[in-house]
Enzyme design. Structure first.
Site, PDB file in Angstrom:
ATOM      1  N   ALA A 248       0.804  -1.235   0.000  1.00 17.05           N
ATOM      2  CA  ALA A 248       0.000   0.000   0.000  1.00 17.05           C
ATOM      3  C   ALA A 248       0.827   1.270   0.000  1.00 17.05           C
ATOM      4  CB  ALA A 248      -0.995   0.031   1.153  1.00 17.05           C
ATOM      5  N   ALA A 249       2.150   1.167  -0.192  1.00 17.77           N
ATOM      6  CA  ALA A 249       2.959   2.389  -0.259  1.00 17.77           C
ATOM      7  C   ALA A 249       2.525   3.263  -1.433  1.00 17.77           C
ATOM      8  CB  ALA A 249       4.439   2.034  -0.374  1.00 17.77           C
TER       9      ALA A 249
END
Length: 303
Positions: A248-249
């Protein structure tokens, strides 16, 4: 589209919402190999929900549009959006199972992800969604929904005069009808190469700008590259941190960037804001559970 001074920007997100089942290992197994894991987490995720949570924690008022199943995961996924202060009136419940993602995170923070769409396959633009999107500073889209739903969402945003952001992940061929209605394309380097055939970032950026007016190309530990037609590209390096989980970066970066741009920040300032948010997220485990608050991001920028 910018917001009035001191007013929280309002964003809309049409996208996926999944329950992430995350296994941690020192090394990812090869085919036919079994390894012993070092940990396990069950955390809410999905690219759409991740971007919505990132935007909400970055300071936006967010409306989410999508679908969950009528199972226990669906109940928890809806509750997680509510806990993040997100308006989930556009999240429909459909018969069947909710989306899940099986994620394996190695000892260096890298990941391998298998997504089973479940109820996300039933998501799309529904009656009442126009009111949730109208007047928003941006509409964020990804490709974990059926392509017809993504195209309909982009058409809705364009018709309402709302800037449309598209994260083209998972990578696939993009219909021209979709690209005609996209204002800002936010691919990573792999996705940009899949679309253009160029692995060199600036070549990929130039090729993408022939199809959409603005591109934010994320480059992992090499930072990000932004371009608009007729302007010189802007590169912002990534912050150097020890990554424990990069899940999810990219979604954190996109959601935070959209908020910063809606507040009227320049592309460079918005990229720096997003880079700080992403740096905090990769130092923590999980997807939405790893995302920083606005206060944490601002503190990192000041420091």
């Amino acid at each position: 589209m910018s917001t009035e001074a001191n007013a929280a920007p309002r964003l809309a997100v049409l996208g996926s919402v999944n329950m992430d089942l995350v296994a941690y290992v020192d090394e990812v197994p090869d085919g036919g190999e079994t390894v012993t894991g070092t940990g396990f987490r069950q955390v809410p995720g999905g690219k759409g929900a991740n971007q919505a949570v990132a935007a909400a924690r970055a300071g936006a008022d967010v409306a989410f549009l999508g679908a969950v199943g009528d199972d226990a995961f669906g109940t928890e996924l809806r509750a997680n959006l509510a806990r993040s202060g997100i308006d989930a009136t556009g999240l429909r419940t459909v018969p069947g199972v909710s989306g899940i993602a099986h994620i394996v995170v190695d000892g260096r923070g890298g990941n391998r992800i298998i997504v089973v769409p479940g109820a996300n396959g039933e998501a799309g633009v529904a009656d009442g969604d126009e009111a949730l999107v109208s007047g928003a500073a941006a509409l964020l889209l990804q490709l974990e929904l059926p392509m017809a739903a993504v195209v309909a969402g982009a058409r809705l945003g364009r018709g309402l005069g709302v800037p449309v952001y598209l994260t083209p992940a998972p990578a696939r061929e993009l219909p021209e009808e979709l690209l005609r209605n996209v204002d800002v394309l936010v691919p990573n380097q792999h996705e940009a190469a899949a679309i253009t055939g160029h692995t060199e970032p600036r070549a990929a950026l130039a090729a993408l700008l022939e199809r959409v007016p603005e591109v934010l190309l994320t480059l992992g530990e090499d930072g990000s590259l932004h371009g608009r037609r007729g302007e010189e590209p802007v590169h912002v390096p990534a912050r150097r941190v020890e990554a424990v989980d990069t899940t999810a970066a990219g979604d954190t970066f996109c959601g935070s960037f959209a908020v910063a741009r809606a507040e009227g920040r320049t592309p460079r300032a918005a990229m720096e804001f997003a880079a700080a948010a992403a740096a905090i997220s990769v130092g923590r485990h999980g997807a939405s559970s790893s995302m920083a608050s606005r206060d944490e991001v601002e503190a990192l920028l000041r420091g």
